[in-house]
Design a protein around this motif. Structure first.
Motif, PDB file in Angstrom:
ATOM      1  N   GLU A   3       0.846  -1.194   0.000  1.00 49.08           N
ATOM      2  CA  GLU A   3       0.000   0.000   0.000  1.00 49.08           C
ATOM      3  C   GLU A   3       0.880   1.241   0.000  1.00 49.08           C
ATOM      4  N   PRO A   4       0.479   2.288  -0.710  1.00 47.75           N
ATOM      5  CA  PRO A   4       1.269   3.517  -0.731  1.00 47.75           C
ATOM      6  C   PRO A   4       1.170   4.250   0.606  1.00 47.75           C
ATOM      7  N   GLU A   5       2.136   5.101   0.872  1.00 46.61           N
ATOM      8  CA  GLU A   5       2.158   5.897   2.095  1.00 46.61           C
ATOM      9  C   GLU A   5       1.117   7.006   2.006  1.00 46.61           C
ATOM     10  N   LEU A   6       0.611   7.456   3.161  1.00 45.13           N
ATOM     11  CA  LEU A   6      -0.426   8.483   3.197  1.00 45.13           C
ATOM     12  C   LEU A   6      -0.030   9.787   2.506  1.00 45.13           C
ATOM     13  N   PRO A   7       1.181  10.308   2.704  1.00 45.32           N
ATOM     14  CA  PRO A   7       1.513  11.551   1.996  1.00 45.32           C
ATOM     15  C   PRO A   7       1.492  11.398   0.476  1.00 45.32           C
ATOM     16  N   ALA A   8       1.919  10.253  -0.027  1.00 46.95           N
ATOM     17  CA  ALA A   8       1.900  10.030  -1.474  1.00 46.95           C
ATOM     18  C   ALA A   8       0.477   9.946  -1.995  1.00 46.95           C
ATOM     19  N   ILE A   9      -0.405   9.324  -1.232  1.00 42.39           N
ATOM     20  CA  ILE A   9      -1.808   9.233  -1.632  1.00 42.39           C
ATOM     21  C   ILE A   9      -2.392  10.631  -1.747  1.00 42.39           C
ATOM     22  N   ALA A  10      -2.154  11.454  -0.738  1.00 44.91           N
ATOM     23  CA  ALA A  10      -2.733  12.792  -0.718  1.00 44.91           C
ATOM     24  C   ALA A  10      -2.126  13.697  -1.785  1.00 44.91           C
ATOM     25  N   LEU A  11      -0.825  13.682  -1.911  1.00 40.12           N
ATOM     26  CA  LEU A  11      -0.162  14.591  -2.857  1.00 40.12           C
ATOM     27  C   LEU A  11      -0.376  14.201  -4.310  1.00 40.12           C
ATOM     28  N   LYS A  12      -0.383  12.907  -4.594  1.00 40.76           N
ATOM     29  CA  LYS A  12      -0.450  12.452  -5.984  1.00 40.76           C
ATOM     30  C   LYS A  12      -1.835  11.958  -6.394  1.00 40.76           C
ATOM     31  N   GLY A  13      -2.776  11.850  -5.458  1.00 44.04           N
ATOM     32  CA  GLY A  13      -4.110  11.355  -5.787  1.00 44.04           C
ATOM     33  C   GLY A  13      -4.105   9.885  -6.165  1.00 44.04           C
ATOM     34  N   LEU A  14      -3.466   9.068  -5.329  1.00 45.62           N
ATOM     35  CA  LEU A  14      -3.338   7.640  -5.611  1.00 45.62           C
ATOM     36  C   LEU A  14      -4.426   6.840  -4.907  1.00 45.62           C
ATOM     37  N   CYS A  15      -4.703   5.676  -5.443  1.00 47.87           N
ATOM     38  CA  CYS A  15      -5.629   4.745  -4.808  1.00 47.87           C
ATOM     39  C   CYS A  15      -4.984   4.249  -3.513  1.00 47.87           C
ATOM     40  N   PRO A  16      -5.722   4.257  -2.393  1.00 46.54           N
ATOM     41  CA  PRO A  16      -5.116   3.805  -1.137  1.00 46.54           C
ATOM     42  C   PRO A  16      -4.849   2.303  -1.088  1.00 46.54           C
ATOM     43  N   ARG A  17      -5.482   1.521  -1.946  1.00 47.18           N
ATOM     44  CA  ARG A  17      -5.260   0.076  -1.944  1.00 47.18           C
ATOM     45  C   ARG A  17      -4.059  -0.308  -2.807  1.00 47.18           C
ATOM     46  N   CYS A  18      -4.059   0.137  -4.078  1.00 42.32           N
ATOM     47  CA  CYS A  18      -3.041  -0.348  -5.010  1.00 42.32           C
ATOM     48  C   CYS A  18      -1.999   0.699  -5.402  1.00 42.32           C
ATOM     49  N   GLY A  19      -2.260   1.971  -5.137  1.00 44.33           N
ATOM     50  CA  GLY A  19      -1.293   3.016  -5.472  1.00 44.33           C
ATOM     51  C   GLY A  19      -1.382   3.526  -6.898  1.00 44.33           C
ATOM     52  N   ALA A  20      -2.397   3.119  -7.629  1.00 46.94           N
ATOM     53  CA  ALA A  20      -2.558   3.590  -9.011  1.00 46.94           C
ATOM     54  C   ALA A  20      -3.097   5.022  -9.000  1.00 46.94           C
ATOM     55  N   PRO A  21      -2.662   5.847  -9.947  1.00 45.37           N
ATOM     56  CA  PRO A  21      -3.216   7.205 -10.016  1.00 45.37           C
ATOM     57  C   PRO A  21      -4.673   7.157 -10.477  1.00 45.37           C
ATOM     58  N   GLY A  22      -5.415   8.198 -10.155  1.00 50.57           N
ATOM     59  CA  GLY A  22      -6.788   8.263 -10.617  1.00 50.57           C
ATOM     60  C   GLY A  22      -7.818   8.354  -9.503  1.00 50.57           C
ATOM     61  N   LEU A  23      -7.426   8.820  -8.335  1.00 47.39           N
ATOM     62  CA  LEU A  23      -8.370   8.984  -7.232  1.00 47.39           C
ATOM     63  C   LEU A  23      -9.396  10.066  -7.567  1.00 47.39           C
ATOM     64  N   PHE A  24      -8.982  11.068  -8.336  1.00 46.18           N
ATOM     65  CA  PHE A  24      -9.862  12.184  -8.684  1.00 46.18           C
ATOM     66  C   PHE A  24     -10.173  12.191 -10.176  1.00 46.18           C
ATOM     67  N   VAL A  25     -11.393  12.641 -10.526  1.00 43.83           N
ATOM     68  CA  VAL A  25     -11.759  12.841 -11.928  1.00 43.83           C
ATOM     69  C   VAL A  25     -11.887  14.329 -12.245  1.00 43.83           C
ATOM     70  N   GLY A  26     -11.823  15.166 -11.245  1.00 44.34           N
ATOM     71  CA  GLY A  26     -11.866  16.614 -11.394  1.00 44.34           C
ATOM     72  C   GLY A  26     -10.934  17.219 -10.368  1.00 44.34           C
ATOM     73  N   PRO A  27     -10.949  18.537 -10.227  1.00 40.01           N
ATOM     74  CA  PRO A  27     -10.062  19.150  -9.242  1.00 40.01           C
ATOM     75  C   PRO A  27     -10.264  18.607  -7.825  1.00 40.01           C
TER      76      PRO A  27
END
Length: 118
Positions: A3-27
């Protein structure tokens, strides 16, 4: 996959399970689910918590900045219009970070809506 680290999830918008980008579809709008692992982001209740904190934080930063600028340089009134885009940028950036961080915390701690069991 770890699982990715919390700061990386927040800063890069990553999925908390797999770390793939794409948590957001808009701003600041979450996607419905992760394109890689299928984690349902709609199942999490982030709510208005990040927005409530941002009202105080961004408001304080902008107010202090405007007072310092006015006290130091005494510019014309229209110079203070710079605070409009600064406020917008801090709000959108802060909401994005806050919402991603809170969703990641809910995922990590398996937080769900409370249910009354009878």
């Amino acid at each position: 996959m770890a699982e990715p680290e919390l700061p990386a999830i927040a800063l890069k918008g990553l999925c908390p399970r797999c770390g793939a980008p794409g948590l957001f579809v808009g701003p600041v709008r979450f996607a419905d689910r992760c394109r890689s692992c299928g984690l349902d982001f709609a199942a999490f209740n982030v709510g208005d918590g990040p927005a409530a904190f941002l009202i105080f934080i961004v408001g304080a930063v902008v107010t202090v900045g405007a007072l310092v600028l006015d006290g130091a340089a005494q510019p014309a009134w229209w110079v203070h219009l710079v605070w409009v885009p600064v406020t917008a940028a801090l709000t959108i950036g802060g909401l994005r970070l806050g919402k991603a961080w809170l969703l990641a915390q809910e995922y990590r701690h398996r937080a769900r809506e409370g249910r009354i069991v009878k």
